[in-house]
Design a protein around this motif. Structure first.
Motif, short mmCIF file in Angstrom:
data_model
loop_
_atom_site.label_atom_id
_atom_site.label_comp_id
_atom_site.label_asym_id
_atom_site.label_seq_id
_atom_site.Cartn_x
_atom_site.Cartn_y
_atom_site.Cartn_z
N LEU A 166 -67.58 24.01 13.46
CA LEU A 166 -67.80 22.60 13.19
C LEU A 166 -68.92 22.05 14.09
N VAL A 167 -68.88 22.42 15.36
CA VAL A 167 -69.95 22.00 16.28
C VAL A 167 -71.29 22.57 15.82
N ALA A 168 -71.30 23.84 15.39
CA ALA A 168 -72.53 24.45 14.88
C ALA A 168 -73.00 23.74 13.62
N ALA A 169 -72.08 23.32 12.76
CA ALA A 169 -72.44 22.61 11.53
C ALA A 169 -73.09 21.27 11.84
N ILE A 170 -72.57 20.59 12.86
CA ILE A 170 -73.18 19.32 13.27
C ILE A 170 -74.60 19.58 13.79
N GLY A 171 -74.76 20.64 14.57
CA GLY A 171 -76.09 21.02 15.03
C GLY A 171 -77.03 21.32 13.87
#
Length: 172
Positions: A143-148
């Motif tokens: 999820l953090v990678a998707a936001i990035g």
């Protein structure tokens, strides 16, 4: 705007890069012989032969689609700043090349589900490499990678359009 003289080398360059990606990914999965077989099949694919000489967005979309799927798959195995940036750039290229590219979003969801069901750990490598085994932990890191991805792709796409704020060129 590119003139016709500049478009042709760019077109054949994208065909060559797409062939290189097909060969490299297949070689990683199936070895040298598998990579060469995939490259031959790509080269003599009727769709490649038919669309390769046309100046359309189809070959660019194919190139960026394969690059996006490959780099997303890499991110799902090892989340690192370099992998996320590379994947975000591929995603931005895909979204810029074809409006139907938004279909990558449900496909990315399917890739995540496949990775979660596999039960294999994900490596998160920011300052040091940490293996994440829990499915909830993996989903959180992704999820953090998707936001990035969303932030980087949005900045790249906005940059391609000249960082214009109004929807119309001379609009209020």
């Amino acid at each position: 705007v590119l003139s016709a003289g500049h478009t042709v080398p760019l077109l054949y360059g994208s065909l060559a890069v797409l062939g290189l990606l097909v060969w490299r990914w297949s070689r990683g999965l199936f070895g040298e012989a598998g990579g060469l077989l995939s490259l031959v099949l790509y080269t003599f694919n009727p769709a490649t032969l038919a669309n390769g000489a046309l100046i359309t967005t189809d070959m660019a979309a194919s190139l960026f689609f394969l690059a996006t799927v490959g780099t997303l798959w890499r991110v799902l195995h090892r989340v690192s700043a370099g992998n996320v940036v590379l994947s975000s750039l591929a995603l931005a290229g895909l979204l810029l090349s074809k409006t139907s590219a938004l279909l990558i979003l449900p496909m990315a969801g399917v890739l995540m589900l496949v990775r979660l069901v596999s039960g294999r750990p994900t490596t998160a490598a920011l300052r040091r490499a940490v293996e994440i085994r829990s499915r909830l932990g993996q989903a959180g890191v992704w999820l953090v990678a998707a936001i990035g991805h969303a932030v980087i792709a949005a900045i790249v796409i906005w940059g391609v359009y000249g960082f214009r704020y109004p929807a119309m060129r001379d609009g209020e």
